[in-house]
Write an enzyme that holds these catalytic residues in place. Structure first.
Site, mmCIF file in Angstrom:
data_model
loop_
_atom_site.group_PDB
_atom_site.id
_atom_site.type_symbol
_atom_site.label_atom_id
_atom_site.label_comp_id
_atom_site.label_asym_id
_atom_site.label_seq_id
_atom_site.Cartn_x
_atom_site.Cartn_y
_atom_site.Cartn_z
ATOM 1 N N GLU A 45 25.687 26.129 34.645
ATOM 2 C CA GLU A 45 26.030 25.032 33.757
ATOM 3 C C GLU A 45 26.121 25.639 32.355
ATOM 4 O O GLU A 45 25.178 26.290 31.902
ATOM 5 C CB GLU A 45 24.909 23.991 33.812
ATOM 6 N N ARG A 98 13.400 30.523 43.628
ATOM 7 C CA ARG A 98 13.812 30.980 42.306
ATOM 8 C C ARG A 98 12.888 32.084 41.819
ATOM 9 O O ARG A 98 11.782 32.252 42.319
ATOM 10 C CB ARG A 98 13.843 29.819 41.326
ATOM 11 N N LYS A 117 16.070 26.743 30.413
ATOM 12 C CA LYS A 117 17.013 26.810 29.293
ATOM 13 C C LYS A 117 16.631 25.838 28.188
ATOM 14 O O LYS A 117 16.830 26.129 27.011
ATOM 15 C CB LYS A 117 18.432 26.504 29.788
HETATM 16 P P1 ATP Z 1 17.422 26.224 34.012
HETATM 17 O O1 ATP Z 1 16.367 25.508 34.769
HETATM 18 O O2 ATP Z 1 16.976 27.496 33.385
HETATM 19 O O3 ATP Z 1 18.168 25.349 33.047
HETATM 20 P P2 ATP Z 1 19.500 25.844 35.914
HETATM 21 O O4 ATP Z 1 19.187 25.930 37.346
HETATM 22 O O5 ATP Z 1 19.693 24.488 35.362
HETATM 23 O O6 ATP Z 1 18.438 26.700 35.112
HETATM 24 P P3 ATP Z 1 22.204 26.664 36.106
HETATM 25 O O7 ATP Z 1 23.085 27.125 35.028
HETATM 26 O O8 ATP Z 1 22.473 25.362 36.742
HETATM 27 O O9 ATP Z 1 20.739 26.705 35.511
HETATM 28 O O10 ATP Z 1 22.042 27.802 37.204
HETATM 29 C C1 ATP Z 1 23.086 28.531 37.765
HETATM 30 C C2 ATP Z 1 22.590 29.151 39.042
HETATM 31 O O11 ATP Z 1 21.493 29.993 38.794
HETATM 32 C C3 ATP Z 1 22.125 28.083 40.002
HETATM 33 O O12 ATP Z 1 22.647 28.383 41.290
HETATM 34 C C4 ATP Z 1 20.638 28.193 39.952
HETATM 35 O O13 ATP Z 1 20.074 27.833 41.188
HETATM 36 C C5 ATP Z 1 20.414 29.672 39.632
HETATM 37 N N1 ATP Z 1 19.140 29.856 38.955
HETATM 38 C C6 ATP Z 1 18.705 29.246 37.840
HETATM 39 N N2 ATP Z 1 17.448 29.638 37.531
HETATM 40 C C7 ATP Z 1 17.077 30.526 38.484
HETATM 41 C C8 ATP Z 1 15.894 31.288 38.733
HETATM 42 N N3 ATP Z 1 14.824 31.215 37.944
HETATM 43 N N4 ATP Z 1 15.884 32.101 39.809
HETATM 44 C C9 ATP Z 1 16.955 32.190 40.608
HETATM 45 N N5 ATP Z 1 18.088 31.507 40.436
HETATM 46 C C10 ATP Z 1 18.166 30.675 39.393
HETATM 47 MG MG MG Z 2 21.299 23.411 36.910
#
Ligand code: ATP
Ligand code: MG
Length: 559
Positions: free
Chosen positions: A42, A266, A276
């Site tokens: 995102e 994760r 984030k």
């Molecule tokens: P955050 O919680 O940091 O905002 P998010 O999951 O909302 O992270 P996205 O941009 O939606 O962030 O994530 C893109 C991809 O990265 C998704 O497939 C998500 O599952 C993966 N991802 C995000 N954080 C992690 C993590 N800590 N470990 C492994 N994969 C991750």
């Molecule tokens: Mg997300």
């Protein structure tokens, strides 16, 4: 068949992880001709180390099995998204060493998603609800209590179509109506209790501008986007496992390409936060210097810290993939960084806390140059020229007037080798009126030059610099950003910011051999005997700044 597998670093074979097992079985059974994965960030922040795990996984699996990976921006929420983030995400993926097949945006599919929403209405499987979000939440019930159907649930197909089109055409305020799937308000999985498909938001989108004022929800979007792109294995983090049945429901109901979702744990790291939202707060409150502050767990921060893509890939490979959440030791990451830099980085001598050494039997004004290897692993490789004179600095901590046993560095009357050059002997300790040591007067033994036949050996070897040639540099010595090992355990009533480490940045200075500033490696370098450092972008020719990447050694050993 014995199934073993080489790690990215080419070390020991390891067992297949559960995703590799699934993919190999799918390929064996001929379920797909080739595999297709996607990385779906995102664009609402910079990528962090957790994303690196997801990137290495998605791109790595596709590479391994001859497939491809799309970069798909999950840009369905126009409020928080920004072009700055879109650009940084591409830069970071490339830096990690991966190349996507297509660059796509969930917003590319808004027309198709809209069309499918009308299709669901026509199938009697979606309706426009006038309840507000709070009412909808309250009426959803709990795990044990079934939900209460909306009073608008039984609108006719015609009315739903008309209202949905009016929503699209901007006739209603934000929040006045939503489109919901009509599934089962008593379903044991609350995800199926008429999930929201579209909400009204009169907000410009970074790509579609003002074309839309209704935006699709994540659950209604993700699977269909996967399906449009013929993603075979849609890999996401564990918290999405409750969404999977709904993911499948949309695909089956619409009768489109059968993408499948798989979940993995994760990445959580000690002393590190990776949300984030919180990282953005640190940036906005000025608690760090920006998204690329070297203490941040972002990829741009890691890059500025001197971490290498090779080290991050090695790290992701080592931690593996599992279905169980765990907390990974930050020291493993640092260990990987050291492994990589130890093999590849150039060496220089930098004295951080100088003590002056005068060589009393050195001819006044004489300079001798030594050609020293840039990397000891490659003794035949490139060298740097190190000037030696009668006026030197050593580290203050490398001299002790009354040393304990086993102190092999310099002491009164003792000998050490100055790295790459001569053995010197401490003849006299000079002090000021307060009794502080201000200078050591030493002699050197000309017969001990490198290459001279009888290279005497002494126990201690010290790094040093020639005072007239030394260049002053600023050193930013970094430590972990937080003091709490498991940042998911911030006690109730406390704020995570109370665990910021006040000593996470200590600015110091150093005196470096002149070749340091001519380094062309674009890689962190090793300051011999102290640590790895990397030139920072804040440097000017007059005032170079180096960031500490990591210390040289640690007692830590990975399992
Ligand atoms: P955050 O919680 O940091 O905002 P998010 O999951 O909302 O992270 P996205 O941009 O939606 O962030 O994530 C893109 C991809 O990265 C998704 O497939 C998500 O599952 C993966 N991802 C995000 N954080 C992690 C993590 N800590 N470990 C492994 N994969 C991750
Ligand atoms: Mg997300």
């Amino acid at each position: 068949m014995e199934e073993v597998n080489k790690t990215a670093s080419g070390e020991e074979p390891r067992k297949l992880n559960f995703l590799e097992e699934i993919i190999e079985e799918d390929l064996r059974e001929g379920k797909y001709d080739s595999i297709m994965t996607r990385f779906p960030p995102e664009p609402n922040g910079y990528l962090h180390l957790g994303h690196a795990k997801s990137i290495c996984l998605n791109f790595g699996l596709a590479q391994k099995y001859g497939g491809k990976t799309n970069l798909r921006y999950d840009d369905t929420n126009p409020v928080k998204e920004d072009v700055e983030y879109v650009d940084s995400i591409k830069e970071d993926i490339k830096w990690l060493g991966f190349q996507w097949d297509k660059e796509l945006y969930a917003s590319d599919y808004f027309d198709q998603l809209y069309e499918w929403a009308e299709k669901l209405i026509n199938m009697g499987l979606a309706y426009v609800d006038d309840q507000d979000i709070d009412q909808i939440r309250q009426n959803r019930g709990t795990v044990d209590v079934p939900g209460t159907p909306s009073p608008y649930r039984d609108r006719s197909i015609e009315e739903n179509l008309r209202l949905f089109r009016e929503m699209r055409d901007g006739k209603y305020e934000d929040g006045a109506k939503v489109l919901r799937a009509k599934i089962d308000m008593a379903h044991p999985n609350p995800m199926f209790r008429d999930p929201i498909l579209y909400r009204i938001k009169h907000v410009s989108h970074h790509r579609t501008g003002d074309k839309w004022c209704i935006y699709p929800m994540y659950d209604y979007t993700h699977g269909q986007c996967d399906s449009i792109e013929h993603i075979t294995h849609s890999i996401c983090t564990l918290e999405f496992d409750v969404h999977r049945p709904l993911y499948d429901w949309f695909i089956q109901t619409l009768g489109i390409f059968p993408s499948h979702q798989y979940e993995f744990a994760r990445l959580n790291l000690t002393y590190t936060l990776m949300s984030k939202r919180k990282l953005l707060e640190l940036v906005q409150k000025g608690l760090v210097s920006g998204w690329d502050d070297p203490r941040m767990p972002t990829l741009c921060g890691a890059r500025r810290r001197g971490y290498t893509p090779q080290a991050l890939r090695m790290f992701c490979d080592r931690i593996g993939v599992s279905k169980r959440e765990q907390l990974i030791d930050l020291q493993l990451l640092e260990w990987c960084v050291r492994q990589d830099l130890n093999a590849r980085s150039n060496r220089y001598m930098v004295v951080q806390d100088p003590l002056k050494v005068t060589i009393t039997n050195w001819e006044k004004g004489k300079v001798e140059y030594f050609d020293c290897p840039l990397n000891p692993a490659d003794p035949e490789g490139a060298t740097r020229r190190v000037p030696f004179t009668g006026e030197l600095y050593i580290e203050r901590a490398d001299f002790m007037e009354e040393p304990p046993k086993k102190f092999f560095r310099l002491r009164p009357g003792g000998e050490v080798r100055l790295k790459y050059t001569y053995i010197i002997k401490c003849e006299e300790v000079v002090k000021d009126e307060q009794g502080n040591i201000t200078e050591l007067r030493c002699t050197y033994d000309p017969s001990t030059a490198p290459g001279a036949g009888d290279w005497r050996s002494v126990k201690g070897t010290l790094h040093w610099v020639s005072v007239p040639d030394a260049v002053k540099v600023t050193l930013r010595n970094y430590d972990r950003l937080f003091t709490l090992s498991d940042m998911s355990q911030v006690p109730p009533g406390m704020d995570y910011k109370e665990f910021l480490n006040p000593d996470s940045l200590i600015v110091g200075e150093g005196w470096a051999e002149p070749a340091l500033l001519e380094d062309k490696s674009a890689l962190a370098v090793q300051f011999e005997r102290t640590g790895y450092y990397v030139l920072d972008k804040d440097s000017t020719p007059e005032s170079p700044v180096f960031n500490k990447t990591t210390s040289l050694k640690d007692s830590y050993k990975p399992e």
